[in-house]
Enzyme design. Structure first.
Site, PDB file in Angstrom:
ATOM      1  N   CYS A  44       0.823  -1.207   0.000  1.00  0.00           N
ATOM      2  CA  CYS A  44       0.000   0.000   0.000  1.00  0.00           C
ATOM      3  C   CYS A  44       0.859   1.260   0.000  1.00  0.00           C
ATOM      4  O   CYS A  44       0.518   2.249  -0.638  1.00  0.00           O
ATOM      5  CB  CYS A  44      -0.944  -0.022   1.190  1.00  0.00           C
ATOM      6  SG  CYS A  44      -2.083  -1.436   1.131  1.00  0.00           S
ATOM      7  N   THR A  45       1.971   1.210   0.701  1.00  0.00           N
ATOM      8  CA  THR A  45       2.895   2.341   0.719  1.00  0.00           C
ATOM      9  C   THR A  45       3.488   2.557  -0.667  1.00  0.00           C
ATOM     10  O   THR A  45       3.522   3.687  -1.168  1.00  0.00           O
ATOM     11  CB  THR A  45       4.009   2.114   1.755  1.00  0.00           C
ATOM     12  OG1 THR A  45       3.409   2.017   3.047  1.00  0.00           O
ATOM     13  CG2 THR A  45       5.015   3.255   1.742  1.00  0.00           C
TER      14      THR A  45
END
Length: 153
Positions: A44-45
């Site tokens: 997600c980062t």
């Protein structure tokens, strides 16, 4: 899950500052809406950082980028600050948007079934209609692929 031709739901969410809004905020202009499982996790980062790296190109094309997860607004604010994210992060804390869009699905890991957010992206036209859908996103190269679709509008 939503698909091309469907209308993006107008479900109320909060941004990282805790301000309530719906995707109607972007009516009249295209918007990229991406769903991701959990802020500040590796995939997600990387996805958020990739969209941020191309934020200027999306803005030049007149397209906003909104990332949606079930994280609380305070966690989203911390996530955005930690990585200098330049995309709007939205909190679907109660899961209404994920349910309405079909991105709240049963997953399994190590033989254990659980509910979670499917990593999916939608390119939404100014009228709220989905123009392009990516229902099973692989992070690497995805933001660039979405940008190419935006440029083809």
């Amino acid at each position: 899950m939503l698909d091309v031709g469907d209308t993006i739901p107008a479900v109320a969410m909060k941004d990282a500052d805790g301000v309530v809004f719906t995707l109607e905020r972007y009516r009249g202009n295209p918007v990229v809406v991406y769903f991701y499982p959990k802020a500040d996790t590796p995939g997600c980062t990387n996805e958020a950082k990739d969209f941020t790296a191309l934020a200027g190109d999306f803005a030049a094309a007149g397209v906003a980028v909104v990332g949606i997860s079930r994280d609380k607004p305070a966690k989203l604010a911390k996530f955005a600050d930690k990585y200098g994210l330049a995309v709007t992060l939205a909190s679907d804390e109660d899961g209404a948007m994920c349910e309405a869009s079909g991105t709240w699905i049963e997953k399994s890991m190590y033989g254990r079934a659980y509910m979670g957010i499917a990593r999916a992206t939608f390119l939404v036209g100014g009228d709220g209609t989905i123009l392009r859908a990516w229902p099973q996103v692989k992070v690497k190269g995805h933001a660039a692929e979405v940008l190419e679709a935006v440029k083809a509008l």
